[in-house]
Design a protein around this motif. Sequence first.
Motif, mmCIF file in Angstrom:
data_model
loop_
_atom_site.group_PDB
_atom_site.id
_atom_site.type_symbol
_atom_site.label_atom_id
_atom_site.label_comp_id
_atom_site.label_asym_id
_atom_site.label_seq_id
_atom_site.Cartn_x
_atom_site.Cartn_y
_atom_site.Cartn_z
ATOM 1 N N ALA A 1 0.850 -1.180 0.000
ATOM 2 C CA ALA A 1 0.000 0.000 0.000
ATOM 3 C C ALA A 1 0.891 1.238 0.000
ATOM 4 N N PHE A 2 0.345 2.357 -0.456
ATOM 5 C CA PHE A 2 1.150 3.571 -0.490
ATOM 6 C C PHE A 2 0.239 4.794 -0.453
ATOM 7 N N ILE A 3 0.846 5.920 -0.080
ATOM 8 C CA ILE A 3 0.147 7.200 -0.028
ATOM 9 C C ILE A 3 0.391 7.934 -1.335
ATOM 10 N N VAL A 4 -0.653 8.513 -1.895
ATOM 11 C CA VAL A 4 -0.511 9.300 -3.122
ATOM 12 C C VAL A 4 -0.931 10.736 -2.837
ATOM 13 N N ASN A 5 -0.053 11.656 -3.144
ATOM 14 C CA ASN A 5 -0.352 13.083 -2.991
ATOM 15 C C ASN A 5 -1.402 13.475 -4.028
ATOM 16 N N ALA A 6 -2.516 14.021 -3.574
ATOM 17 C CA ALA A 6 -3.597 14.386 -4.492
ATOM 18 C C ALA A 6 -3.174 15.425 -5.508
ATOM 19 N N HIS A 7 -2.109 16.155 -5.217
ATOM 20 C CA HIS A 7 -1.653 17.195 -6.127
ATOM 21 C C HIS A 7 -0.468 16.737 -6.979
ATOM 22 N N ALA A 8 -0.136 15.433 -6.904
ATOM 23 C CA ALA A 8 0.991 14.919 -7.671
ATOM 24 C C ALA A 8 0.679 14.943 -9.166
ATOM 25 N N GLU A 9 1.728 15.054 -9.961
ATOM 26 C CA GLU A 9 1.560 15.062 -11.407
ATOM 27 C C GLU A 9 0.977 13.727 -11.877
ATOM 28 N N GLY A 10 -0.055 13.792 -12.692
ATOM 29 C CA GLY A 10 -0.694 12.591 -13.213
ATOM 30 C C GLY A 10 -1.964 12.190 -12.480
ATOM 31 N N VAL A 11 -2.261 12.862 -11.363
ATOM 32 C CA VAL A 11 -3.493 12.578 -10.619
ATOM 33 C C VAL A 11 -4.592 13.504 -11.141
ATOM 34 N N ARG A 12 -5.689 12.912 -11.542
ATOM 35 C CA ARG A 12 -6.792 13.700 -12.085
ATOM 36 C C ARG A 12 -8.112 13.240 -11.486
ATOM 37 N N LEU A 13 -8.970 14.190 -11.131
ATOM 38 C CA LEU A 13 -10.274 13.884 -10.546
ATOM 39 C C LEU A 13 -11.366 13.959 -11.588
ATOM 40 N N GLY A 14 -12.272 12.990 -11.566
ATOM 41 C CA GLY A 14 -13.417 13.021 -12.458
ATOM 42 C C GLY A 14 -14.492 13.950 -11.936
ATOM 43 N N GLY A 15 -15.603 14.019 -12.647
ATOM 44 C CA GLY A 15 -16.693 14.886 -12.244
ATOM 45 C C GLY A 15 -17.407 14.392 -10.998
ATOM 46 N N LEU A 16 -18.034 15.315 -10.297
ATOM 47 C CA LEU A 16 -18.774 14.978 -9.085
ATOM 48 C C LEU A 16 -19.979 14.108 -9.433
ATOM 49 N N GLU A 17 -20.104 12.984 -8.742
ATOM 50 C CA GLU A 17 -21.221 12.078 -8.978
ATOM 51 C C GLU A 17 -22.510 12.653 -8.392
ATOM 52 N N SER A 18 -23.623 12.463 -9.106
ATOM 53 C CA SER A 18 -24.936 12.846 -8.601
ATOM 54 C C SER A 18 -25.572 11.602 -8.005
ATOM 55 N N LYS A 19 -25.653 11.550 -6.689
ATOM 56 C CA LYS A 19 -26.042 10.310 -6.002
ATOM 57 C C LYS A 19 -27.456 10.385 -5.437
ATOM 58 N N MET A 20 -27.964 9.216 -5.094
ATOM 59 C CA MET A 20 -29.274 9.077 -4.472
ATOM 60 C C MET A 20 -29.282 9.701 -3.075
ATOM 61 N N PHE A 32 -5.186 7.882 -12.344
ATOM 62 C CA PHE A 32 -3.740 7.935 -12.144
ATOM 63 C C PHE A 32 -3.056 7.663 -13.486
ATOM 64 N N GLU A 33 -2.318 8.628 -13.985
ATOM 65 C CA GLU A 33 -1.634 8.489 -15.268
ATOM 66 C C GLU A 33 -0.133 8.686 -15.072
ATOM 67 N N ASN A 34 0.596 7.560 -15.066
ATOM 68 C CA ASN A 34 2.057 7.592 -14.896
ATOM 69 C C ASN A 34 2.476 8.366 -13.645
ATOM 70 N N VAL A 35 1.748 8.128 -12.554
ATOM 71 C CA VAL A 35 2.050 8.815 -11.294
ATOM 72 C C VAL A 35 3.256 8.157 -10.636
ATOM 73 N N LYS A 36 4.215 8.958 -10.228
ATOM 74 C CA LYS A 36 5.388 8.456 -9.525
ATOM 75 C C LYS A 36 5.170 8.614 -8.018
ATOM 76 N N VAL A 37 5.397 7.533 -7.271
ATOM 77 C CA VAL A 37 5.222 7.543 -5.821
ATOM 78 C C VAL A 37 6.582 7.354 -5.156
ATOM 79 N N PRO A 38 7.040 8.301 -4.336
ATOM 80 C CA PRO A 38 8.327 8.151 -3.644
ATOM 81 C C PRO A 38 8.311 6.932 -2.730
ATOM 82 N N VAL A 39 9.466 6.287 -2.595
ATOM 83 C CA VAL A 39 9.535 5.072 -1.793
ATOM 84 C C VAL A 39 9.163 5.337 -0.342
#
Length: 368
Positions: A1-20, A32-39
Amino acid sequence: AFIVNAHAEGVRLGGLESKMGIKASDTRAVFFENVKVPVEDRLGGVGGGFKIALEILNSGRLGLAAGSARGTREIMRIAMEHARTREQFGRPIGSFEMIQKKVAQAAVDCYAIDAAWMLTSSMVDRGGIDFSLETAACKVFGSELAFRTSNEALQIAGGIGYSKEYPYEQSVRDSRINLIFEGTNEILRALIALSGLQQPGEHLKAIGKAFKAPLRSLGVLGSYLAGRAKRQVTKPPITQAHPALAAEADMIASNVHDLALGVERVLMKHGKAVIERQYLQERMANAAIDIYLSIAVLSRATAAIHRAGEEPAAAEDLDMARLFIPMAMRRARRHIRALANNQDARLTAVASRAMETGELAPVPETDR
Protein backbone atom coordinates in the motif's frame (compact mmCIF):
# COMPACT_ATOMS: atom_id res chain seq x y z
CA ALA A 1 0.00 0.00 0.00
CA PHE A 2 1.15 3.57 -0.49
CA ILE A 3 0.15 7.20 -0.03
CA VAL A 4 -0.51 9.30 -3.12
CA ASN A 5 -0.35 13.08 -2.99
CA ALA A 6 -3.60 14.39 -4.49
CA HIS A 7 -1.65 17.20 -6.13
CA ALA A 8 0.99 14.92 -7.67
CA GLU A 9 1.56 15.06 -11.41
CA GLY A 10 -0.69 12.59 -13.21
CA VAL A 11 -3.49 12.58 -10.62
CA ARG A 12 -6.79 13.70 -12.08
CA LEU A 13 -10.27 13.88 -10.55
CA GLY A 14 -13.42 13.02 -12.46
CA GLY A 15 -16.69 14.89 -12.24
CA LEU A 16 -18.77 14.98 -9.08
CA GLU A 17 -21.22 12.08 -8.98
CA SER A 18 -24.94 12.85 -8.60
CA LYS A 19 -26.04 10.31 -6.00
CA MET A 20 -29.27 9.08 -4.47
CA GLY A 21 -28.14 9.94 -0.95
CA ILE A 22 -25.19 10.96 1.28
CA LYS A 23 -24.89 14.05 -0.90
CA ALA A 24 -22.55 15.79 1.53
CA SER A 25 -19.98 13.11 0.64
CA ASP A 26 -17.81 14.12 -2.33
CA THR A 27 -17.82 11.08 -4.65
CA ARG A 28 -15.88 11.07 -7.90
CA ALA A 29 -13.51 8.89 -9.93
CA VAL A 30 -9.76 9.33 -9.43
CA PHE A 31 -7.45 8.72 -12.41
CA PHE A 32 -3.74 7.93 -12.14
CA GLU A 33 -1.63 8.49 -15.27
CA ASN A 34 2.06 7.59 -14.90
CA VAL A 35 2.05 8.81 -11.29
CA LYS A 36 5.39 8.46 -9.53
CA VAL A 37 5.22 7.54 -5.82
CA PRO A 38 8.33 8.15 -3.64
CA VAL A 39 9.53 5.07 -1.79
CA GLU A 40 9.09 6.87 1.54
CA ASP A 41 5.34 7.06 0.84
CA ARG A 42 5.00 3.29 0.96
CA LEU A 43 2.90 1.88 3.82
CA GLY A 44 4.23 -1.37 5.28
CA GLY A 45 6.24 -3.94 3.39
CA VAL A 46 5.93 -4.90 -0.25
CA GLY A 47 3.04 -7.35 -0.64
CA GLY A 48 1.40 -6.26 2.61
CA GLY A 49 -1.19 -3.97 1.07
CA PHE A 50 -3.97 -6.52 1.03
CA LYS A 51 -3.71 -7.02 4.79
CA ILE A 52 -3.80 -3.25 5.34
CA ALA A 53 -6.88 -2.98 3.13
CA LEU A 54 -8.64 -5.72 5.10
CA GLU A 55 -7.81 -4.04 8.41
CA ILE A 56 -9.26 -0.76 7.13
CA LEU A 57 -12.41 -2.54 5.97
CA ASN A 58 -12.78 -4.29 9.33
CA SER A 59 -12.55 -0.97 11.14
CA GLY A 60 -14.97 0.65 8.71
CA ARG A 61 -17.53 -2.13 9.10
CA LEU A 62 -17.53 -1.80 12.86
CA GLY A 63 -17.89 1.97 12.70
CA LEU A 64 -20.67 1.60 10.16
CA ALA A 65 -22.55 -0.74 12.50
CA ALA A 66 -22.28 1.72 15.40
CA GLY A 67 -23.32 4.58 13.13
CA SER A 68 -26.30 2.59 11.87
CA ALA A 69 -27.42 2.06 15.45
CA ARG A 70 -27.20 5.78 16.13
CA GLY A 71 -29.05 6.59 12.92
CA THR A 72 -31.78 4.13 13.88
CA ARG A 73 -32.22 5.83 17.25
CA GLU A 74 -32.42 9.29 15.72
CA ILE A 75 -34.95 8.62 12.96
CA MET A 76 -37.13 6.59 15.33
CA ARG A 77 -36.93 9.38 17.93
CA ILE A 78 -38.44 11.74 15.35
CA ALA A 79 -41.07 9.16 14.35
CA MET A 80 -42.02 8.48 17.98
CA GLU A 81 -42.49 12.18 18.63
CA HIS A 82 -44.87 12.28 15.66
CA ALA A 83 -46.68 9.18 16.94
CA ARG A 84 -47.17 10.82 20.34
CA THR A 85 -48.67 14.02 18.94
CA ARG A 86 -50.48 12.88 15.79
CA GLU A 87 -54.06 11.86 16.59
CA GLN A 88 -56.51 9.70 14.67
CA PHE A 89 -59.93 8.54 15.92
CA GLY A 90 -59.50 10.72 18.98
CA ARG A 91 -56.22 9.20 20.19
CA PRO A 92 -52.48 9.37 19.43
CA ILE A 93 -51.47 6.98 16.67
CA GLY A 94 -48.71 5.73 18.98
CA SER A 95 -51.40 4.04 21.07
CA PHE A 96 -52.30 1.67 18.21
CA GLU A 97 -50.66 -1.75 18.32
CA MET A 98 -49.42 -1.77 14.74
CA ILE A 99 -47.42 1.39 15.46
CA GLN A 100 -46.29 0.02 18.81
CA LYS A 101 -45.00 -3.12 17.11
CA LYS A 102 -42.85 -1.04 14.77
CA VAL A 103 -41.38 0.88 17.70
CA ALA A 104 -40.81 -2.23 19.82
CA GLN A 105 -39.13 -4.14 16.99
CA ALA A 106 -36.81 -1.23 16.25
CA ALA A 107 -35.99 -0.88 19.97
CA VAL A 108 -35.17 -4.57 20.40
CA ASP A 109 -33.02 -4.71 17.27
CA CYS A 110 -31.23 -1.48 18.21
CA TYR A 111 -30.43 -2.96 21.63
CA ALA A 112 -29.01 -6.02 19.87
CA ILE A 113 -26.76 -4.15 17.44
CA ASP A 114 -25.49 -1.94 20.28
CA ALA A 115 -24.64 -5.10 22.23
CA ALA A 116 -22.88 -6.60 19.21
CA TRP A 117 -20.74 -3.62 18.24
CA MET A 118 -19.74 -3.05 21.87
CA LEU A 119 -18.77 -6.72 22.27
CA THR A 120 -16.80 -6.63 19.02
CA SER A 121 -15.11 -3.37 20.03
CA SER A 122 -13.89 -5.04 23.20
CA MET A 123 -12.33 -7.76 21.05
CA VAL A 124 -10.54 -5.10 19.01
CA ASP A 125 -9.29 -3.39 22.17
CA ARG A 126 -7.91 -6.64 23.60
CA GLY A 127 -5.88 -7.26 20.46
CA GLY A 128 -4.51 -10.51 19.12
CA ILE A 129 -7.97 -11.64 17.93
CA ASP A 130 -9.22 -12.06 14.38
CA PHE A 131 -12.50 -10.14 14.51
CA SER A 132 -13.22 -9.98 10.76
CA LEU A 133 -16.30 -12.22 10.92
CA GLU A 134 -17.73 -10.37 13.92
CA THR A 135 -17.36 -6.98 12.22
CA ALA A 136 -18.98 -8.43 9.09
CA ALA A 137 -21.92 -9.71 11.15
CA CYS A 138 -22.32 -6.32 12.83
CA LYS A 139 -22.19 -4.48 9.50
CA VAL A 140 -24.80 -6.71 7.85
CA PHE A 141 -27.25 -6.56 10.75
CA GLY A 142 -26.71 -2.86 11.49
CA SER A 143 -26.99 -1.65 7.90
CA GLU A 144 -30.18 -3.60 7.26
CA LEU A 145 -31.62 -2.38 10.55
CA ALA A 146 -30.96 1.29 9.68
CA PHE A 147 -32.59 0.96 6.25
CA ARG A 148 -35.54 -1.02 7.61
CA THR A 149 -36.25 1.40 10.44
CA SER A 150 -35.93 4.41 8.11
CA ASN A 151 -38.75 2.89 6.05
CA GLU A 152 -40.78 2.12 9.17
CA ALA A 153 -40.30 5.66 10.47
CA LEU A 154 -41.50 7.05 7.13
CA GLN A 155 -44.53 4.73 7.36
CA ILE A 156 -45.34 6.01 10.85
CA ALA A 157 -45.18 9.56 9.51
CA GLY A 158 -47.59 8.69 6.70
CA GLY A 159 -47.98 11.15 3.83
CA ILE A 160 -45.69 13.81 5.29
CA GLY A 161 -42.91 11.23 5.45
CA TYR A 162 -42.75 11.29 1.65
CA SER A 163 -42.16 15.04 1.61
CA LYS A 164 -38.68 16.55 1.47
CA GLU A 165 -39.85 19.01 4.13
CA TYR A 166 -39.35 16.24 6.72
CA PRO A 167 -36.25 14.09 7.39
CA TYR A 168 -37.77 10.68 6.70
CA GLU A 169 -37.19 10.44 2.95
CA GLN A 170 -33.58 11.59 3.36
CA SER A 171 -33.04 8.91 5.99
CA VAL A 172 -34.29 6.27 3.54
CA ARG A 173 -31.97 7.56 0.81
CA ASP A 174 -28.93 8.00 3.03
CA SER A 175 -29.23 4.67 4.85
CA ARG A 176 -29.53 2.67 1.62
CA ILE A 177 -25.82 2.97 0.83
CA ASN A 178 -24.91 1.14 4.05
CA LEU A 179 -25.95 -2.18 2.51
CA ILE A 180 -23.45 -1.60 -0.31
CA PHE A 181 -20.23 0.00 0.85
CA GLU A 182 -17.52 -1.55 3.07
CA GLY A 183 -18.38 -4.76 1.19
CA THR A 184 -21.92 -5.51 0.01
CA ASN A 185 -24.01 -7.53 2.41
CA GLU A 186 -24.08 -10.38 -0.11
CA ILE A 187 -20.27 -10.52 -0.20
CA LEU A 188 -20.08 -10.35 3.59
CA ARG A 189 -22.55 -13.21 3.96
CA ALA A 190 -20.39 -15.30 1.62
CA LEU A 191 -17.32 -14.29 3.68
CA ILE A 192 -18.96 -15.36 6.94
CA ALA A 193 -20.16 -18.68 5.53
CA LEU A 194 -16.99 -19.68 3.67
CA SER A 195 -14.71 -18.63 6.52
CA GLY A 196 -16.87 -20.60 8.92
CA LEU A 197 -16.59 -23.64 6.64
CA GLN A 198 -12.80 -23.57 6.58
CA GLN A 199 -12.04 -25.34 9.86
CA PRO A 200 -14.66 -28.13 9.61
CA GLY A 201 -13.69 -28.51 5.95
CA GLU A 202 -10.05 -29.11 6.85
CA HIS A 203 -11.13 -31.57 9.54
CA LEU A 204 -13.31 -33.56 7.16
CA LYS A 205 -10.54 -33.48 4.56
CA ALA A 206 -8.26 -35.25 7.04
CA ILE A 207 -11.02 -37.75 7.79
CA GLY A 208 -11.40 -38.42 4.07
CA LYS A 209 -7.74 -39.31 3.82
CA ALA A 210 -8.09 -41.59 6.82
CA PHE A 211 -10.92 -43.53 5.15
CA LYS A 212 -8.59 -44.29 2.23
CA ALA A 213 -6.19 -46.06 4.60
CA PRO A 214 -8.43 -47.26 7.46
CA LEU A 215 -6.04 -49.74 9.06
CA ARG A 216 -3.33 -47.11 9.47
CA SER A 217 -5.82 -44.48 10.67
CA LEU A 218 -7.95 -46.23 13.26
CA GLY A 219 -7.12 -43.59 15.85
CA VAL A 220 -8.22 -40.75 13.61
CA LEU A 221 -11.43 -42.50 12.58
CA GLY A 222 -12.26 -43.58 16.10
CA SER A 223 -11.77 -40.05 17.39
CA TYR A 224 -13.96 -38.64 14.62
CA LEU A 225 -16.78 -41.17 15.10
CA ALA A 226 -16.75 -40.74 18.86
CA GLY A 227 -16.74 -36.97 18.49
CA ARG A 228 -19.54 -37.05 15.94
CA ALA A 229 -21.68 -39.24 18.18
CA LYS A 230 -21.09 -36.81 21.03
CA ARG A 231 -21.95 -33.81 18.83
CA GLN A 232 -25.23 -35.45 17.85
CA VAL A 233 -26.49 -35.33 21.44
CA THR A 234 -24.42 -32.69 23.23
CA LYS A 235 -25.03 -28.95 23.13
CA PRO A 236 -22.19 -26.53 23.93
CA PRO A 237 -22.52 -25.20 27.49
CA ILE A 238 -23.15 -21.49 28.04
CA THR A 239 -22.00 -21.03 31.62
CA GLN A 240 -21.81 -17.26 32.15
CA ALA A 241 -25.45 -16.31 31.49
CA HIS A 242 -27.55 -15.12 34.41
CA PRO A 243 -30.00 -17.80 35.67
CA ALA A 244 -32.89 -15.49 34.74
CA LEU A 245 -31.87 -15.97 31.11
CA ALA A 246 -31.30 -19.73 31.25
CA ALA A 247 -34.07 -20.46 28.73
CA GLU A 248 -32.64 -17.97 26.25
CA ALA A 249 -29.12 -19.37 26.73
CA ASP A 250 -30.45 -22.85 26.00
CA MET A 251 -32.05 -21.62 22.76
CA ILE A 252 -28.69 -20.24 21.62
CA ALA A 253 -26.84 -23.44 22.58
CA SER A 254 -29.35 -25.53 20.64
CA ASN A 255 -28.85 -23.47 17.49
CA VAL A 256 -25.05 -23.51 17.80
CA HIS A 257 -25.26 -27.31 18.03
CA ASP A 258 -27.68 -27.64 15.12
CA LEU A 259 -25.71 -25.25 12.92
CA ALA A 260 -22.50 -27.23 13.50
CA LEU A 261 -24.22 -30.44 12.45
CA GLY A 262 -25.86 -28.72 9.49
CA VAL A 263 -22.52 -27.34 8.28
CA GLU A 264 -20.97 -30.79 8.55
CA ARG A 265 -23.77 -32.32 6.48
CA VAL A 266 -23.43 -29.61 3.85
CA LEU A 267 -19.69 -30.23 3.53
CA MET A 268 -20.12 -33.99 3.34
CA LYS A 269 -22.76 -33.64 0.63
CA HIS A 270 -21.26 -30.89 -1.52
CA GLY A 271 -17.53 -30.84 -0.76
CA LYS A 272 -15.68 -28.13 -2.68
CA ALA A 273 -18.80 -27.41 -4.70
CA VAL A 274 -20.20 -25.57 -1.69
CA ILE A 275 -18.21 -22.55 -2.93
CA GLU A 276 -20.86 -22.20 -5.65
CA ARG A 277 -23.85 -22.91 -3.40
CA GLN A 278 -24.74 -19.39 -2.37
CA TYR A 279 -28.26 -20.31 -1.27
CA LEU A 280 -26.63 -22.46 1.41
CA GLN A 281 -23.99 -19.86 2.21
CA GLU A 282 -26.66 -17.23 2.79
CA ARG A 283 -28.57 -19.50 5.18
CA MET A 284 -25.45 -20.42 7.15
CA ALA A 285 -24.42 -16.77 7.38
CA ASN A 286 -27.89 -15.61 8.46
CA ALA A 287 -27.97 -18.25 11.20
CA ALA A 288 -24.45 -17.32 12.34
CA ILE A 289 -25.30 -13.60 12.44
CA ASP A 290 -28.41 -14.17 14.54
CA ILE A 291 -26.46 -16.46 16.89
CA TYR A 292 -23.69 -13.88 17.34
CA LEU A 293 -26.16 -11.05 17.97
CA SER A 294 -28.02 -13.25 20.46
CA ILE A 295 -24.84 -14.07 22.36
CA ALA A 296 -24.05 -10.34 22.51
CA VAL A 297 -27.55 -9.61 23.82
CA LEU A 298 -27.25 -12.39 26.40
CA SER A 299 -23.94 -10.95 27.58
CA ARG A 300 -25.25 -7.39 27.75
CA ALA A 301 -28.41 -8.32 29.64
CA THR A 302 -26.47 -10.53 32.06
CA ALA A 303 -24.07 -7.66 32.79
CA ALA A 304 -27.03 -5.31 33.32
CA ILE A 305 -28.55 -7.64 35.93
CA HIS A 306 -25.23 -7.93 37.78
CA ARG A 307 -24.82 -4.14 37.79
CA ALA A 308 -28.38 -3.59 39.00
CA GLY A 309 -28.03 -6.22 41.72
CA GLU A 310 -31.45 -7.75 41.11
CA GLU A 311 -33.68 -8.72 38.23
CA PRO A 312 -36.48 -6.13 38.67
CA ALA A 313 -33.94 -3.31 38.45
CA ALA A 314 -32.84 -4.61 35.04
CA ALA A 315 -36.37 -5.15 33.70
CA GLU A 316 -35.75 -3.13 30.53
CA ASP A 317 -32.70 -5.19 29.56
CA LEU A 318 -34.53 -8.43 30.38
CA ASP A 319 -37.44 -7.43 28.15
CA MET A 320 -35.05 -6.74 25.31
CA ALA A 321 -33.27 -10.08 25.68
CA ARG A 322 -36.48 -12.06 26.12
CA LEU A 323 -37.86 -10.59 22.91
CA PHE A 324 -34.78 -10.52 20.69
CA ILE A 325 -33.26 -13.92 21.43
CA PRO A 326 -36.38 -16.05 20.79
CA MET A 327 -37.12 -14.13 17.58
CA ALA A 328 -33.54 -14.44 16.36
CA MET A 329 -33.34 -18.12 17.27
CA ARG A 330 -36.56 -18.88 15.39
CA ARG A 331 -35.05 -17.26 12.32
CA ALA A 332 -31.83 -19.25 12.80
CA ARG A 333 -33.75 -22.53 13.12
CA ARG A 334 -35.54 -21.87 9.83
CA HIS A 335 -32.26 -21.18 8.06
CA ILE A 336 -30.59 -24.28 9.52
CA ARG A 337 -33.49 -26.54 8.54
CA ALA A 338 -33.44 -25.11 5.03
CA LEU A 339 -29.86 -26.34 4.60
CA ALA A 340 -31.39 -29.77 4.06
CA ASN A 341 -35.02 -29.04 3.13
CA ASN A 342 -35.36 -26.37 0.48
CA GLN A 343 -36.52 -25.58 -3.05
CA ASP A 344 -33.19 -24.35 -4.37
CA ALA A 345 -33.55 -26.10 -7.72
CA ARG A 346 -36.89 -24.40 -8.29
CA LEU A 347 -35.46 -21.02 -7.29
CA THR A 348 -32.72 -21.46 -9.88
CA ALA A 349 -35.23 -22.54 -12.52
CA VAL A 350 -37.41 -19.46 -11.97
CA ALA A 351 -34.44 -17.08 -11.96
CA SER A 352 -32.89 -18.66 -15.06
CA ARG A 353 -36.16 -18.49 -16.97
CA ALA A 354 -36.62 -14.81 -16.11
CA MET A 355 -33.03 -13.94 -17.06
CA GLU A 356 -33.27 -15.79 -20.37
CA THR A 357 -36.63 -14.35 -21.45
CA GLY A 358 -36.32 -10.88 -19.93
CA GLU A 359 -39.80 -11.27 -18.39
CA LEU A 360 -39.80 -11.40 -14.62
CA ALA A 361 -42.89 -13.62 -14.42
CA PRO A 362 -45.61 -14.95 -16.74
CA VAL A 363 -47.38 -12.00 -18.37
CA PRO A 364 -50.88 -11.42 -16.94
CA GLU A 365 -53.75 -12.60 -19.12
CA THR A 366 -54.97 -9.01 -19.55
CA ASP A 367 -51.68 -8.06 -21.25
CA ARG A 368 -51.56 -10.93 -23.72
